[in-house]
Scaffold this active site. Structure first.
Site, PDB file in Angstrom:
ATOM      1  N   GLY A 136       2.658  18.935 -12.858  1.00 51.32           N
ATOM      2  CA  GLY A 136       1.643  18.539 -12.557  1.00 51.32           C
ATOM      3  C   GLY A 136       1.630  18.608 -10.883  1.00 51.32           C
ATOM      4  N   GLY A 137       2.526  18.799 -10.236  1.00 46.89           N
ATOM      5  CA  GLY A 137       2.911  19.413  -8.970  1.00 46.89           C
ATOM      6  C   GLY A 137       2.781  18.034  -7.948  1.00 46.89           C
ATOM      7  CE  LYS A 138       7.359  14.061 -10.583  1.00 51.89           C
ATOM      8  NZ  LYS A 138       8.251  15.028 -10.094  1.00 51.89           N
ATOM      9  CB  THR A 177       4.470  21.889  -5.110  1.00 49.25           C
ATOM     10  OG1 THR A 177       5.048  22.213  -6.417  1.00 49.25           O
ATOM     11  CG2 THR A 177       3.914  22.575  -4.794  1.00 49.25           C
ATOM     12  CG  ASP A 187      12.779  14.413 -11.298  1.00 54.41           C
ATOM     13  OD1 ASP A 187      12.345  13.996 -12.336  1.00 54.41           O
ATOM     14  OD2 ASP A 187      11.988  15.320 -11.262  1.00 54.41           O
ATOM     15  CE1 TYR A 193      17.819  13.063 -20.213  1.00 47.12           C
ATOM     16  CE2 TYR A 193      16.562  14.241 -21.674  1.00 47.12           C
ATOM     17  CZ  TYR A 193      18.121  13.779 -21.240  1.00 47.12           C
ATOM     18  OH  TYR A 193      19.106  14.238 -21.421  1.00 47.12           O
ATOM     19  CG  ASP A 194       9.534  11.254 -19.931  1.00 53.05           C
ATOM     20  OD1 ASP A 194       8.587  11.551 -19.434  1.00 53.05           O
ATOM     21  OD2 ASP A 194       9.613  12.048 -20.980  1.00 53.05           O
ATOM     22  NE  ARG A 222       9.003  18.973 -20.975  1.00 54.04           N
ATOM     23  CZ  ARG A 222      10.141  17.678 -20.569  1.00 54.04           C
ATOM     24  NH1 ARG A 222       9.166  17.250 -19.572  1.00 54.04           N
ATOM     25  NH2 ARG A 222      11.170  17.494 -20.714  1.00 54.04           N
ATOM     26  CE1 TYR A 245      12.076  19.307 -16.712  1.00 56.46           C
ATOM     27  CE2 TYR A 245      11.343  21.229 -18.080  1.00 56.46           C
ATOM     28  CZ  TYR A 245      11.019  20.518 -17.277  1.00 56.46           C
ATOM     29  OH  TYR A 245       9.583  19.945 -17.601  1.00 56.46           O
TER      30      TYR A 245
END
Length: 199
Positions: free
Chosen positions: A4-6, A8, A26, A45-46, A126, A131
């Protein structure tokens, strides 16, 4: 939600704000061999249980006790500058996809930002990333998105005083808005940034 851009935004804030550092969720994932698998065979993972949240909160606590010593210990910000005339101003940027679901963090922060992007944009981003291990077929719709919806609902019951950001806005616009908000603080500031998607 990932992509989502977090990261960056967090990196760009760090570059703009003197005496700042980033703690990224992460980097606290447990070894893949201990991450649970659901009935569909998808790795979970979530979930907070897939992360070493005890280590993450310990690092946040170390920063809170002595930000300069923490940054020096991490090899960060060798050239210390000041954000304001107050030389005691340090900024911690904590970013991650489940940080708002972890109660011990929620009570610590002065600023909370929640980035939103639409379902289709999130899915497209995604699918374009690689990954390790790679996402299996159907992982986004079968696990990632349903878990996001579940985690978001839980988070909304736990968190208040959150600023919602449109993750589709130009990067410069997002940076300017958050930077201006942070620079209005005159004491030690702690920031949480979480990226999510909304349908």
């Amino acid at each position: 939600m990932t992509n989502g851009g977090k990261s960056t935004l967090a990196r760009r804030l760090h570059q703009q704000i003197p005496n700042s550092c980033i703690i990224a969720q992460d980097t606290y994932f447990k070894d893949d061999s201990v991450v649970p698998v659901d009935c569909s065979g998808f790795k979970q993972y979530d979930m907070l249980s897939a992360l070493h949240m005890d280590k993450m909160i310990n690092d946040v606590d170390l920063w809170r006790k002595d930000p300069e010593a923490y940054m020096n210990g991490q090899g960060l910000n060798k050239e210390m500058k000041t954000l304001t005339a107050d030389k005691g101003v340090f900024v911690l940027i904590v970013e991650g996809f489940l940080i708002f679901n972890y109660g011990p963090l929620n009570v610590l922060f002065d600023k909370k930002y929640f980035m939103e992007i639409p379902y289709d944009v999130c899915k497209e981003r995604r699918s374009s990333r690689v990954y390790k291990p790679p996402d299996p077929p159907g992982y986004f719709d079968g696990h990632v998105w349903p878990m996001y919806l579940r985690n978001r609902e839980e988070m909304m019951c736990m968190v208040s005083d959150m600023v919602f950001l449109d993750g589709l806005s130009p990067k410069e616009e997002l940076l300017a808005a958050v930077y201006e908000d942070v620079c209005q603080e005159t004491e030690i500031v702690e920031i949480k940034i979480e990226t999510v998607g909304v349908r």
